[in-house]
Design a protein around this motif. Sequence first.
Motif, PDB file in Angstrom:
ATOM      1  N   GLN A 196       5.341   8.432 -12.178  1.00  0.00           N
ATOM      2  CA  GLN A 196       4.949   9.813 -11.881  1.00  0.00           C
ATOM      3  C   GLN A 196       5.658  10.794 -12.810  1.00  0.00           C
ATOM      4  OE1 GLN A 196       5.196  10.817  -7.746  1.00  0.00           O
ATOM      5  NE2 GLN A 196       4.659  12.951  -8.064  1.00  0.00           N
ATOM      6  N   ASN A 239       6.730   3.503  -9.035  1.00  0.00           N
ATOM      7  CA  ASN A 239       5.792   4.620  -9.021  1.00  0.00           C
ATOM      8  C   ASN A 239       6.475   5.963  -9.272  1.00  0.00           C
ATOM      9  OD1 ASN A 239       2.883   5.157  -8.579  1.00  0.00           O
ATOM     10  ND2 ASN A 239       3.675   6.560  -7.024  1.00  0.00           N
ATOM     11  N   THR A 246      -2.164   7.341  -9.855  1.00  0.00           N
ATOM     12  CA  THR A 246      -1.011   8.208 -10.111  1.00  0.00           C
ATOM     13  C   THR A 246      -1.246   9.050 -11.352  1.00  0.00           C
ATOM     14  OG1 THR A 246       0.458   6.558  -9.121  1.00  0.00           O
ATOM     15  CG2 THR A 246       1.486   8.236 -10.496  1.00  0.00           C
TER      16      THR A 246
END
Length: 225
Positions: free
Chosen positions: A170, A166, A208
Motif C-alpha cells: 500500500q 499488504n 490494493t
Amino acid sequence: MIRNNVEQVLEHIRKAEERSPYHQNVRLIAVSKFRSIEELEEIVACGLTELGENRVQELLQKYPVFEGRVNWHLIGTLQKNKVKYIIDKVSLIHSVDSISLAEEIEKQAAKKTLTANVLLQVNVAKEESKHGFDEEELEEALPKLAQLKHVRIRGMMVIAPDIENNEYLQKLFEKSRNIFDNLMKKTQNYDNMDIEILSMGMTNDYETAIECGSNMVRIGRALFN
C-alpha cells in the motif's frame, strides 16, 4: 472456467474502483504469456481485447491469429534489437526503462512514420532485479525524452515486489501514485507527453493497486487458473 474467472476479476475490479478515492475506470490487460491460442480465444470471447505479452517472439507468433481483433501491449523487458519487430504491432509499450530504449523506439517509429505510445517503467521499490528509472533519474530524463517526435509518453508502469505484506504494498503504491501525479504536473508543457495511464497491479495485488490510484492492471493467473 475462464469465463467465471473473468467475471470474478471484473467484479473485484469494480469493487476496488468503488473503494478507491480516485473513482477511476480501470483498464484490464489480460497477460497472455505462455497461454495457448485456445485460452486466448476464450478470453477474447469474454470481451477482453487488451492482451499483454512479455516476450517479443511469443507476441509475433500470436499476432497474426488475432490481427484486427485485439490490442497488444508489450509489458515485459524490451531489448533494443527487438523494437523493430513490434513497433507497428503494439498499441502500448509498458516497459521503457531507459533513454536509450526510448531513442531506439523513436528511430524505428520514424522509419514507419508512426507514433509509438509508451509508458515509463519506474523502479519505485529500488529492486536490483528490476528494470526501470529511479525516481530521481526520471526527472532528469524528461527534457531528453521530450525531444522524441515519434514517441508519445502516456504515463508510467510499476512492478511491485512479489510479497504478501499488504501494508508495504500500500505504501509503495501510494508513493507510485505521488510520482505519477508529479509527472503529470511536470510534463504539461511537453508536446509529446500526455500522462494519464498508471499501469500498476497484478494478480496478487491489483485490488490494493486500484485503491491506491492505479487505472490499468495486468492480470494473468487470476484469469486463466
